[in-house]
Scaffold this motif. Structure first.
Motif, short mmCIF file in Angstrom:
data_model
loop_
_atom_site.label_atom_id
_atom_site.label_comp_id
_atom_site.label_asym_id
_atom_site.label_seq_id
_atom_site.Cartn_x
_atom_site.Cartn_y
_atom_site.Cartn_z
N ASP A 154 149.13 191.53 -9.88
CA ASP A 154 150.19 190.77 -9.00
C ASP A 154 149.81 190.40 -7.67
O ASP A 154 148.79 191.00 -7.08
CB ASP A 154 151.40 191.92 -8.87
CG ASP A 154 152.43 191.96 -9.85
OD1 ASP A 154 152.81 190.84 -10.37
OD2 ASP A 154 152.78 193.05 -10.32
N VAL A 155 150.33 189.13 -7.14
CA VAL A 155 149.95 188.61 -5.65
C VAL A 155 150.36 189.57 -4.80
O VAL A 155 151.54 189.72 -4.65
CB VAL A 155 150.36 187.22 -5.83
CG1 VAL A 155 149.84 186.51 -4.60
CG2 VAL A 155 149.48 186.38 -7.00
N ALA A 156 149.44 190.10 -3.96
CA ALA A 156 150.20 190.76 -2.79
C ALA A 156 150.21 189.76 -1.48
O ALA A 156 150.98 190.34 -0.45
CB ALA A 156 149.10 191.96 -2.53
N LEU A 157 149.38 188.83 -1.24
CA LEU A 157 149.18 188.09 -0.23
C LEU A 157 149.13 186.69 -0.62
O LEU A 157 148.05 186.17 -1.16
CB LEU A 157 148.02 188.84 0.81
CG LEU A 157 147.69 187.94 2.05
CD1 LEU A 157 148.92 187.90 3.05
CD2 LEU A 157 146.45 188.40 2.54
N ILE A 158 149.68 185.63 0.27
CA ILE A 158 149.31 184.36 0.02
C ILE A 158 148.98 183.64 1.47
O ILE A 158 149.85 183.78 2.36
CB ILE A 158 150.40 183.50 -0.66
CG1 ILE A 158 150.64 184.16 -2.16
CG2 ILE A 158 150.33 182.15 -0.37
CD1 ILE A 158 151.65 183.15 -2.71
N LEU A 159 147.76 183.09 1.31
CA LEU A 159 147.45 182.52 2.81
C LEU A 159 147.26 180.90 2.36
O LEU A 159 146.90 180.55 1.40
CB LEU A 159 146.41 182.91 3.51
CG LEU A 159 146.78 184.48 4.04
CD1 LEU A 159 145.47 185.38 4.53
CD2 LEU A 159 147.57 184.50 5.12
N HIS A 160 147.50 180.02 3.31
CA HIS A 160 146.97 178.52 3.07
C HIS A 160 145.31 178.57 4.04
O HIS A 160 145.11 179.25 4.82
CB HIS A 160 147.50 177.50 3.84
CG HIS A 160 148.97 177.25 3.10
ND1 HIS A 160 149.94 177.96 2.99
CD2 HIS A 160 149.14 176.19 2.17
CE1 HIS A 160 151.06 177.52 2.29
NE2 HIS A 160 150.47 176.51 1.82
N THR A 161 144.56 177.93 3.35
CA THR A 161 143.44 177.57 3.78
C THR A 161 143.67 176.44 5.03
O THR A 161 144.41 175.75 5.09
CB THR A 161 142.25 176.77 2.77
OG1 THR A 161 142.75 175.59 2.50
CG2 THR A 161 141.74 177.84 1.73
N SER A 162 142.73 176.60 6.10
CA SER A 162 143.04 175.62 7.15
C SER A 162 142.47 174.34 6.74
O SER A 162 141.07 174.04 6.79
CB SER A 162 142.24 176.19 8.54
OG SER A 162 141.07 176.85 8.35
N GLY A 163 143.34 173.47 6.40
CA GLY A 163 142.69 172.14 5.96
C GLY A 163 142.20 171.46 7.00
O GLY A 163 143.08 171.24 7.98
N THR A 164 141.15 170.78 7.14
CA THR A 164 140.61 169.97 8.36
C THR A 164 141.22 168.60 8.25
O THR A 164 141.60 167.83 9.05
CB THR A 164 139.17 169.94 8.30
OG1 THR A 164 138.56 169.93 7.09
CG2 THR A 164 138.89 171.12 9.04
N THR A 165 141.15 168.00 6.84
CA THR A 165 141.55 166.51 6.69
C THR A 165 142.45 166.56 5.60
O THR A 165 143.40 165.92 5.82
CB THR A 165 140.48 165.67 6.48
OG1 THR A 165 139.54 166.34 5.30
CG2 THR A 165 139.37 165.77 7.70
#
Length: 508
Positions: A154-165
């Motif tokens: 199961d997914v425990a943690l969701i983060l977004h990557t720091s999109g530069t552009t």
């Protein structure tokens, strides 16, 4: 190896301290486990189970640490930066498909406005008077019934990557990814129940969540949670926390060094076993200065969100900590791949990883998955976007982000190499080398510099210093002297887009 967060905490002695904070009682392991049970019961009573996503917007501190650790034992956590604006929250909450937003009792900020706009459930966290560090209760108007607890996949943690552009990508990390990474870090740092981490890292970011909090708890150690990073308060906190280690990004270490001289007494009494640096390349000069100042080894680690943080790490003594190297394999397999073709190579190329801590893939983004993952030699590899090579001792040296490599009329220049030369200048405190668009060459080399207190170097003398030490095409054509270099939310200096931020690019 344990494969869930719950299993990770299970074996540790009940009375031992787990979570601490300034001026508060310690929360024991028994206290943390019973808090996790209460949180699971509360969330289940709100109709939230393992597959539901709870966005968490809390200030840094013990409740943020325990909210992550306990909510992740019942649902999927999605910590967000408390500094976002309403529109940013609206984007992330919708993109995450969050079922509920978790905020402090009495909070009335932009995250709440965004949740209300989206008709999303809100969970309030309150801290009873006199509660131990990190202890809280939850309340909400949501109701329902659920009981499924998370399993390893199961997914425990969701983060977004720091999109530069481009649009930020969603990185889901499984229970098994987080458990594996926490255990990799604990092993590489030889953490035991005697160890105490002083956390100054933001807890909406993979570095603080996994290296400081999850890895320490996986080893039965204790985490003392500062309310964020503050160089002015750092040594007072160190005195109170009595840590055996702390982990930070290079800009924090540099800020700590500027105040170390007047805190020699605290440093002398400290029982630091090591210091750790990660999330950006630590300049060799800073590593040496930290070792001399604190009389403890500096362990540079190499991590990213998609790897649930750590990929490589400088080893502990008696093995060497090499300034300028991000260390040896420390958990997943680390190899070098061809930058375009899907195959492993010798020498310099793109750093790739494979292991139990690596995300199964970006969510809802088949194009990014096809570009960033490939099969070779019986394993599935993730492309890190970093360029590097191993030395003869198996230590990985990064030459830069592939997107950050400066292409000056066909000559490829590593910004890290230029940083390293300019930091040798006796009057330079901080440097970030970046690409400046150029009409004929495509890109030109530029550098933003912060001078040491009271120093008086100018652009001409800095360029002359660089010209004596490296090939002419690598010497920055433009040097900007600033009071402070702009940083991202996690304290990292951002090379990509810096020319635009500093107003050096004419708007089309």
């Amino acid at each position: 190896m344990e494969t869930t967060l719950k299993a990770l905490l299970a074996p540790h002695s009940g009375e031992m301290p787990a979570i601490g904070a300034p001026g508060r009682e310690w929360l024991s392991y028994d206290g943390l486990r019973s808090l996790a049970e209460e949180v699971a019961a509360s969330l289940h009573g709100m109709g939230i189970d393992a597959s539901d996503r709870v966005a968490i917007v809390l200030p840094n501190g013990p409740e943020m640490a325990t909210a992550f650790i306990t909510v992740a034992q019942a649902a999927t956590t999605a910590p967000l930066n408390p500094a976002y604006r309403e529109d940013e929250y609206a984007f992330y909450l919708e993109d995450l498909k969050a079922k509920a937003l978790l905020v402090e009792e009495g909070y009335d900020g932009p995250a709440l406005a965004a949740a209300n706009r989206l008709g999303m459930g809100v969970i309030r966290l309150s801290v009873p008077d006199g509660a131990a560090s990190g202890h809280f209760t939850l309340a909400s108007d949501l109701s329902g019934s659920a009981e499924r607890a998370p399993a390893a996949d199961d997914v425990a943690l969701i983060l977004h990557t720091s999109g530069t552009t481009s649009r930020p990508k969603i990185v889901p990390l499984l229970q098994s990814n987080i458990a594996a990474s926490a255990q990799h870090i604990a092993t590489s740092l030889a953490l035991t129940p005697e160890d105490r981490c002083m956390n100054v890292m933001p807890l909406f970011h993979i570095h603080g969540l996994i290296a400081a909090v999850a890895a320490t708890l996986s080893a039965g150690g204790s985490v003392w949670c500062a309310p964020g990073f503050d160089a002015m308060k750092f040594f007072g906190w160190m005195k109170e926390a009595d840590p055996t280690w702390y982990t930070a990004v290079p800009t924090m270490h540099q800020a700590i060094l500027t105040r170390a001289g007047r805190n020699a007494d605290v440093i002398e009494k400290a029982r630091l076993r090591f210091l750790r640096s990660s999330s950006a390349s630590l300049p060799a000069q800073v590593m040496v200065q930290l070792q001399e100042t604190f009389g403890a080894p500096v362990i540079e680690g190499y991590g990213m969100t998609e790897a649930a943080h750590q990929m490589a790490s400088n080893p502990l003594p008696p093995r060497a900590q090499k300034p300028g190297a991000v260390g040896v394999e420390a958990g997943p397999k680390v190899r070098i791949a061809h930058e375009i073709e899907n195959r492993l190579v010798e020498g310099t190329g793109e750093v790739v990883i494979s292991g139990p801590n690596v995300t199964p893939g970006y969510e809802g983004n088949p194009e990014a998955n096809a570009k960033n993952f490939f099969e070779a030699e019986g394993a599935r590899w993730f492309r890190t976007g970093d360029q590097g090579a191993f030395d003869e001792d198996g230590y990985l040296h990064l030459t830069g982000r592939l997107k950050e490599i400066i292409n000056r009329g066909g000559e490829k220049i590593s910004p890290l190499e230029v940083d390293g030369v300019l930091l040798d200048h006796p009057e330079v405190a901080q440097v970030v080398t970046f690409a400046l668009p150029h009409p004929k060459l495509g890109e030109e080399v530029a550098a933003a510099i912060v001078l040491k207190e009271g120093a008086e170097a100018d652009e001409k003398s800095i360029r002359a210093f660089a010209a004596e030490r490296m090939a002419d095409f690598k010497v920055p054509r433009k040097v900007i002297i600033m009071d402070e270099i702009p940083k991202g939310a996690t304290g990292k200096m951002q090379r990509i887009g810096l020319a635009e931020k500093l107003g050096l690019v004419e708007k089309a």
